[in-house]
Motif scaffolding. Sequence first.
Motif, PDB file in Angstrom:
ATOM      1  N   SER A  15       4.341   9.416  12.052  1.00 44.24           N
ATOM      2  CA  SER A  15       3.650   8.189  11.659  1.00 44.24           C
ATOM      3  C   SER A  15       2.166   8.475  11.495  1.00 44.24           C
ATOM      4  O   SER A  15       1.632   9.420  12.081  1.00 44.24           O
ATOM      5  CB  SER A  15       3.882   7.071  12.685  1.00 44.24           C
ATOM      6  N   SER A  16       1.535   7.645  10.684  1.00 42.19           N
ATOM      7  CA  SER A  16       0.098   7.773  10.459  1.00 42.19           C
ATOM      8  C   SER A  16      -0.658   7.301  11.696  1.00 42.19           C
ATOM      9  O   SER A  16      -0.057   6.804  12.653  1.00 42.19           O
ATOM     10  CB  SER A  16      -0.311   6.904   9.265  1.00 42.19           C
ATOM     11  N   LYS A  17      -1.966   7.412  11.647  1.00 40.06           N
ATOM     12  CA  LYS A  17      -2.786   6.761  12.662  1.00 40.06           C
ATOM     13  C   LYS A  17      -2.540   5.267  12.540  1.00 40.06           C
ATOM     14  O   LYS A  17      -2.124   4.781  11.485  1.00 40.06           O
ATOM     15  CB  LYS A  17      -4.267   7.062  12.423  1.00 40.06           C
ATOM     16  N   THR A  18      -2.798   4.524  13.600  1.00 40.47           N
ATOM     17  CA  THR A  18      -2.603   3.080  13.532  1.00 40.47           C
ATOM     18  C   THR A  18      -3.791   2.422  12.840  1.00 40.47           C
ATOM     19  O   THR A  18      -4.918   2.918  12.897  1.00 40.47           O
ATOM     20  CB  THR A  18      -2.390   2.468  14.925  1.00 40.47           C
ATOM     21  N   HIS A  19      -3.494   1.320  12.181  1.00 39.48           N
ATOM     22  CA  HIS A  19      -4.494   0.557  11.461  1.00 39.48           C
ATOM     23  C   HIS A  19      -4.417  -0.906  11.909  1.00 39.48           C
ATOM     24  O   HIS A  19      -3.325  -1.404  12.157  1.00 39.48           O
ATOM     25  CB  HIS A  19      -4.249   0.627   9.952  1.00 39.48           C
ATOM     26  N   PRO A  20      -5.560  -1.613  11.972  1.00 38.20           N
ATOM     27  CA  PRO A  20      -5.552  -3.012  12.391  1.00 38.20           C
ATOM     28  C   PRO A  20      -5.471  -3.967  11.192  1.00 38.20           C
ATOM     29  O   PRO A  20      -5.727  -3.576  10.048  1.00 38.20           O
ATOM     30  CB  PRO A  20      -6.905  -3.159  13.089  1.00 38.20           C
ATOM     31  N   GLY A  21      -5.147  -5.200  11.485  1.00 41.33           N
ATOM     32  CA  GLY A  21      -5.145  -6.238  10.463  1.00 41.33           C
ATOM     33  C   GLY A  21      -5.090  -7.611  11.098  1.00 41.33           C
ATOM     34  O   GLY A  21      -4.985  -7.737  12.324  1.00 41.33           O
ATOM     35  N   LEU A  22      -5.175  -8.638  10.265  1.00 40.50           N
ATOM     36  CA  LEU A  22      -5.068 -10.032  10.687  1.00 40.50           C
ATOM     37  C   LEU A  22      -3.997 -10.706   9.840  1.00 40.50           C
ATOM     38  O   LEU A  22      -3.902 -10.460   8.636  1.00 40.50           O
ATOM     39  CB  LEU A  22      -6.389 -10.772  10.491  1.00 40.50           C
ATOM     40  N   CYS A  23      -3.208 -11.574  10.478  1.00 41.79           N
ATOM     41  CA  CYS A  23      -2.164 -12.267   9.718  1.00 41.79           C
ATOM     42  C   CYS A  23      -1.743 -13.545  10.405  1.00 41.79           C
ATOM     43  O   CYS A  23      -2.006 -13.753  11.588  1.00 41.79           O
ATOM     44  CB  CYS A  23      -0.954 -11.367   9.524  1.00 41.79           C
ATOM     45  N   ASN A  24      -1.065 -14.390   9.640  1.00 37.97           N
ATOM     46  CA  ASN A  24      -0.405 -15.578  10.181  1.00 37.97           C
ATOM     47  C   ASN A  24       1.076 -15.314  10.416  1.00 37.97           C
ATOM     48  O   ASN A  24       1.687 -15.939  11.258  1.00 37.97           O
ATOM     49  CB  ASN A  24      -0.547 -16.771   9.213  1.00 37.97           C
ATOM     50  N   ASP A  25       1.635 -14.398   9.640  1.00 38.41           N
ATOM     51  CA  ASP A  25       3.069 -14.130   9.678  1.00 38.41           C
ATOM     52  C   ASP A  25       3.305 -12.619   9.684  1.00 38.41           C
ATOM     53  O   ASP A  25       3.223 -11.971   8.643  1.00 38.41           O
ATOM     54  CB  ASP A  25       3.719 -14.769   8.452  1.00 38.41           C
ATOM     55  N   PRO A  26       3.595 -12.028  10.851  1.00 39.51           N
ATOM     56  CA  PRO A  26       3.773 -10.576  10.916  1.00 39.51           C
ATOM     57  C   PRO A  26       4.929 -10.059  10.058  1.00 39.51           C
ATOM     58  O   PRO A  26       4.843  -8.964   9.505  1.00 39.51           O
ATOM     59  CB  PRO A  26       3.991 -10.284  12.394  1.00 39.51           C
ATOM     60  N   LYS A  27       5.998 -10.835   9.910  1.00 36.89           N
ATOM     61  CA  LYS A  27       7.117 -10.390   9.063  1.00 36.89           C
ATOM     62  C   LYS A  27       6.665 -10.263   7.613  1.00 36.89           C
ATOM     63  O   LYS A  27       7.019  -9.308   6.926  1.00 36.89           O
ATOM     64  CB  LYS A  27       8.291 -11.366   9.161  1.00 36.89           C
ATOM     65  N   LYS A  28       5.884 -11.217   7.143  1.00 38.48           N
ATOM     66  CA  LYS A  28       5.372 -11.172   5.773  1.00 38.48           C
ATOM     67  C   LYS A  28       4.405 -10.004   5.613  1.00 38.48           C
ATOM     68  O   LYS A  28       4.429  -9.293   4.605  1.00 38.48           O
ATOM     69  CB  LYS A  28       4.690 -12.475   5.395  1.00 38.48           C
ATOM     70  N   SER A  29       3.550  -9.781   6.614  1.00 36.31           N
ATOM     71  CA  SER A  29       2.613  -8.655   6.553  1.00 36.31           C
ATOM     72  C   SER A  29       3.357  -7.331   6.516  1.00 36.31           C
ATOM     73  O   SER A  29       2.975  -6.419   5.779  1.00 36.31           O
ATOM     74  CB  SER A  29       1.648  -8.692   7.741  1.00 36.31           C
ATOM     75  N   LEU A  30       4.421  -7.211   7.303  1.00 38.07           N
ATOM     76  CA  LEU A  30       5.251  -5.998   7.286  1.00 38.07           C
ATOM     77  C   LEU A  30       5.793  -5.766   5.882  1.00 38.07           C
ATOM     78  O   LEU A  30       5.709  -4.656   5.341  1.00 38.07           O
ATOM     79  CB  LEU A  30       6.392  -6.117   8.302  1.00 38.07           C
ATOM     80  N   GLU A  31       6.315  -6.810   5.272  1.00 37.51           N
ATOM     81  CA  GLU A  31       6.861  -6.702   3.916  1.00 37.51           C
ATOM     82  C   GLU A  31       5.768  -6.327   2.905  1.00 37.51           C
ATOM     83  O   GLU A  31       5.972  -5.459   2.058  1.00 37.51           O
ATOM     84  CB  GLU A  31       7.517  -8.032   3.519  1.00 37.51           C
ATOM     85  N   ASP A  32       4.604  -6.965   3.005  1.00 37.20           N
ATOM     86  CA  ASP A  32       3.500  -6.690   2.081  1.00 37.20           C
ATOM     87  C   ASP A  32       3.013  -5.240   2.191  1.00 37.20           C
ATOM     88  O   ASP A  32       2.787  -4.568   1.180  1.00 37.20           O
ATOM     89  CB  ASP A  32       2.321  -7.639   2.338  1.00 37.20           C
ATOM     90  N   ILE A  33       2.855  -4.764   3.419  1.00 34.73           N
ATOM     91  CA  ILE A  33       2.388  -3.386   3.637  1.00 34.73           C
ATOM     92  C   ILE A  33       3.449  -2.401   3.137  1.00 34.73           C
ATOM     93  O   ILE A  33       3.128  -1.391   2.511  1.00 34.73           O
ATOM     94  CB  ILE A  33       2.045  -3.148   5.120  1.00 34.73           C
ATOM     95  N   PHE A  34       4.717  -2.710   3.396  1.00 37.29           N
ATOM     96  CA  PHE A  34       5.814  -1.864   2.917  1.00 37.29           C
ATOM     97  C   PHE A  34       5.776  -1.738   1.393  1.00 37.29           C
ATOM     98  O   PHE A  34       5.869  -0.641   0.843  1.00 37.29           O
ATOM     99  CB  PHE A  34       7.156  -2.452   3.386  1.00 37.29           C
ATOM    100  N   LYS A  35       5.620  -2.866   0.707  1.00 33.17           N
ATOM    101  CA  LYS A  35       5.577  -2.851  -0.763  1.00 33.17           C
ATOM    102  C   LYS A  35       4.370  -2.052  -1.265  1.00 33.17           C
ATOM    103  O   LYS A  35       4.471  -1.318  -2.240  1.00 33.17           O
ATOM    104  CB  LYS A  35       5.512  -4.271  -1.312  1.00 33.17           C
ATOM    105  N   LYS A  36       3.238  -2.209  -0.592  1.00 28.44           N
ATOM    106  CA  LYS A  36       2.012  -1.545  -1.038  1.00 28.44           C
ATOM    107  C   LYS A  36       2.024  -0.028  -0.809  1.00 28.44           C
ATOM    108  O   LYS A  36       1.608   0.733  -1.668  1.00 28.44           O
ATOM    109  CB  LYS A  36       0.815  -2.158  -0.318  1.00 28.44           C
ATOM    110  N   TYR A  37       2.502   0.401   0.357  1.00 27.08           N
ATOM    111  CA  TYR A  37       2.380   1.820   0.712  1.00 27.08           C
ATOM    112  C   TYR A  37       3.657   2.646   0.604  1.00 27.08           C
ATOM    113  O   TYR A  37       3.594   3.875   0.665  1.00 27.08           O
ATOM    114  CB  TYR A  37       1.819   1.953   2.124  1.00 27.08           C
ATOM    115  N   VAL A  38       4.804   1.984   0.452  1.00 25.51           N
ATOM    116  CA  VAL A  38       6.062   2.736   0.397  1.00 25.51           C
ATOM    117  C   VAL A  38       6.731   2.637  -0.968  1.00 25.51           C
ATOM    118  O   VAL A  38       7.116   3.634  -1.539  1.00 25.51           O
ATOM    119  CB  VAL A  38       7.035   2.290   1.507  1.00 25.51           C
ATOM    120  N   LEU A  39       6.869   1.430  -1.461  1.00 25.35           N
ATOM    121  CA  LEU A  39       7.604   1.253  -2.744  1.00 25.35           C
ATOM    122  C   LEU A  39       6.797   1.638  -3.953  1.00 25.35           C
ATOM    123  O   LEU A  39       5.667   1.696  -4.033  1.00 25.35           O
ATOM    124  CB  LEU A  39       8.097  -0.198  -2.860  1.00 25.35           C
TER     125      LEU A  39
END
Length: 127
Positions: free
Chosen positions: A103-127
Amino acid sequence: MQDKETFEYAIIRIIPKVEREEFFNVGVILFSKRNKFLGIKYHIDKNKLKAFSEELDIEALNRYLNAWKLVCEGAREAGAIGEFEISDRFRWLAASRSTIIQSSKTHPGLCNDPKKSLEDIFKKYVL
């Protein structure tokens, strides 16, 4: 409007030949302490894996990543690590390794919905 909560995430990488230090992203682990959330999302692109190495078994890699999912869930099948506190399970998953799955180093963020943030980060950095 709901206040945003902090979260941390790490990108999951496949490093087919550790000595070459070449990798590609296959997933994301996201942890939000306030939301008591620890989630993982992953997908190994078969074509990308073949471009890096034809020696690796995609099914074996998926089994390893599924074990990480069990740790996230705190499942009994995850063994002793699955019994750790949620924050300790995240730290264990995001710890530095010298194996094919890292795994990479950890990165911080802010969100209202962690499930949505997980999906958004997945789409941005994996897909």
